[in-house]
Design a protein around this motif. Structure first.
Motif, PDB file in Angstrom:
ATOM      1  N   UNK A   4      72.167  70.564  29.681  1.00 34.99           N
ATOM      2  CA  UNK A   4      70.926  71.140  29.152  1.00 34.99           C
ATOM      3  C   UNK A   4      70.723  70.762  27.688  1.00 34.99           C
ATOM      4  N   UNK A   5      71.781  70.839  26.915  1.00 34.18           N
ATOM      5  CA  UNK A   5      71.690  70.498  25.495  1.00 34.18           C
ATOM      6  C   UNK A   5      71.359  69.017  25.321  1.00 34.18           C
ATOM      7  N   UNK A   6      71.940  68.173  26.156  1.00 34.01           N
ATOM      8  CA  UNK A   6      71.640  66.736  26.094  1.00 34.01           C
ATOM      9  C   UNK A   6      70.178  66.475  26.424  1.00 34.01           C
ATOM     10  N   UNK A   7      69.673  67.152  27.442  1.00 31.26           N
ATOM     11  CA  UNK A   7      68.272  66.974  27.848  1.00 31.26           C
ATOM     12  C   UNK A   7      67.341  67.451  26.735  1.00 31.26           C
ATOM     13  N   UNK A   8      67.643  68.614  26.145  1.00 32.88           N
ATOM     14  CA  UNK A   8      66.822  69.119  25.032  1.00 32.88           C
ATOM     15  C   UNK A   8      66.834  68.136  23.861  1.00 32.88           C
ATOM     16  N   UNK A   9      68.001  67.597  23.553  1.00 39.69           N
ATOM     17  CA  UNK A   9      68.100  66.644  22.445  1.00 39.69           C
ATOM     18  C   UNK A   9      67.295  65.378  22.737  1.00 39.69           C
ATOM     19  N   UNK A  10      67.346  64.901  23.975  1.00 42.62           N
ATOM     20  CA  UNK A  10      66.601  63.693  24.348  1.00 42.62           C
ATOM     21  C   UNK A  10      65.096  63.940  24.276  1.00 42.62           C
ATOM     22  N   UNK A  11      64.666  65.087  24.773  1.00 44.47           N
ATOM     23  CA  UNK A  11      63.242  65.423  24.732  1.00 44.47           C
ATOM     24  C   UNK A  11      62.774  65.580  23.291  1.00 44.47           C
ATOM     25  N   UNK A  12      63.573  66.274  22.488  1.00 44.01           N
ATOM     26  CA  UNK A  12      63.216  66.458  21.076  1.00 44.01           C
ATOM     27  C   UNK A  12      63.101  65.109  20.367  1.00 44.01           C
ATOM     28  N   UNK A  13      64.016  64.209  20.641  1.00 45.67           N
ATOM     29  CA  UNK A  13      63.981  62.884  20.021  1.00 45.67           C
ATOM     30  C   UNK A  13      62.705  62.134  20.418  1.00 45.67           C
ATOM     31  N   UNK A  19      55.454  61.286  17.867  1.00 48.03           N
ATOM     32  CA  UNK A  19      54.567  62.068  17.019  1.00 48.03           C
ATOM     33  C   UNK A  19      54.055  63.334  17.693  1.00 48.03           C
ATOM     34  N   UNK A  20      54.459  63.561  18.936  1.00 49.71           N
ATOM     35  CA  UNK A  20      54.015  64.745  19.663  1.00 49.71           C
ATOM     36  C   UNK A  20      54.533  66.032  19.043  1.00 49.71           C
ATOM     37  N   UNK A  21      55.714  65.991  18.465  1.00 55.09           N
ATOM     38  CA  UNK A  21      56.273  67.202  17.865  1.00 55.09           C
ATOM     39  C   UNK A  21      55.376  67.708  16.744  1.00 55.09           C
ATOM     40  N   UNK A  22      54.940  66.805  15.873  1.00 53.88           N
ATOM     41  CA  UNK A  22      54.053  67.210  14.770  1.00 53.88           C
ATOM     42  C   UNK A  22      52.715  67.688  15.295  1.00 53.88           C
ATOM     43  N   UNK A  23      52.195  67.012  16.324  1.00 57.24           N
ATOM     44  CA  UNK A  23      50.923  67.419  16.912  1.00 57.24           C
ATOM     45  C   UNK A  23      51.033  68.826  17.492  1.00 57.24           C
ATOM     46  N   UNK A  28      50.079  74.727  17.297  1.00 58.33           N
ATOM     47  CA  UNK A  28      50.590  76.088  17.223  1.00 58.33           C
ATOM     48  C   UNK A  28      50.129  76.780  15.941  1.00 58.33           C
ATOM     49  N   UNK A  29      50.234  76.087  14.837  1.00 58.96           N
ATOM     50  CA  UNK A  29      49.808  76.649  13.549  1.00 58.96           C
ATOM     51  C   UNK A  29      48.326  77.041  13.600  1.00 58.96           C
ATOM     52  N   UNK A  30      47.497  76.155  14.132  1.00 66.36           N
ATOM     53  CA  UNK A  30      46.058  76.423  14.204  1.00 66.36           C
ATOM     54  C   UNK A  30      45.762  77.606  15.124  1.00 66.36           C
ATOM     55  N   UNK A  31      46.440  77.679  16.258  1.00 64.51           N
ATOM     56  CA  UNK A  31      46.213  78.776  17.202  1.00 64.51           C
ATOM     57  C   UNK A  31      46.655  80.113  16.613  1.00 64.51           C
ATOM     58  N   UNK A  32      47.761  80.111  15.888  1.00 64.94           N
ATOM     59  CA  UNK A  32      48.241  81.356  15.273  1.00 64.94           C
ATOM     60  C   UNK A  32      47.288  81.848  14.194  1.00 64.94           C
ATOM     61  N   UNK A  87      49.808  72.479  26.393  1.00 67.69           N
ATOM     62  CA  UNK A  87      49.812  71.269  25.578  1.00 67.69           C
ATOM     63  C   UNK A  87      51.110  70.497  25.745  1.00 67.69           C
ATOM     64  N   UNK A  88      52.191  71.204  25.991  1.00 68.92           N
ATOM     65  CA  UNK A  88      53.474  70.542  26.198  1.00 68.92           C
ATOM     66  C   UNK A  88      53.548  69.942  27.592  1.00 68.92           C
ATOM     67  N   UNK A  89      53.091  70.668  28.585  1.00 68.23           N
ATOM     68  CA  UNK A  89      53.269  70.257  29.972  1.00 68.23           C
ATOM     69  C   UNK A  89      52.215  69.275  30.481  1.00 68.23           C
ATOM     70  N   UNK A  90      51.006  69.331  29.976  1.00 69.52           N
ATOM     71  CA  UNK A  90      49.933  68.541  30.538  1.00 69.52           C
ATOM     72  C   UNK A  90      49.817  67.101  30.044  1.00 69.52           C
TER      73      UNK A  90
END
Length: 101
Positions: A4-13, A19-23, A28-32, A87-90
């Protein structure tokens, strides 16, 4: 590191590389802000300062006081969670992960 940790690290990378992480952070910032979550936390900070007195409150005290409320689902509207989850899944997960569709 477990699977699980490996998969999370790969997805995060991949999120960082594409550039999806920043988007997603900006979304999230705008919605909050849009739903008033930021204003609620700001008001709570003011209440804490008023109750304890400015001279008796440190930044660390404020962080310790508001973090649980900020992370709590009570203050984080379900609509924001759903919007960010979509936004993450679609957006073409195969493209995001570098896989062929």
């Amino acid at each position: 590191m477990n699977k699980d940790a490996q998969m999370r690290a790969a997805i995060n990378q991949k999120l960082i590389e594409t550039g999806e992480r920043e988007r997603l952070k900006e979304l999230l910032r705008a919605k909050l802000i849009e739903c008033g979550w930021k204003d609620q936390l700001k008001a709570h900070c003011k209440e804490v300062i008023k109750e304890k007195g400015l001279e008796h409150v440190t930044v660390d005290d404020l962080v310790a006081e508001i973090t649980p409320k900020g992370r709590g689902f009570v203050m984080l509207p379900r609509l924001v969670l759903n919007s960010c989850t979509q936004a993450v899944l679609l957006p073409q997960p195969s493209r995001l992960l570098g896989l062929q569709a």
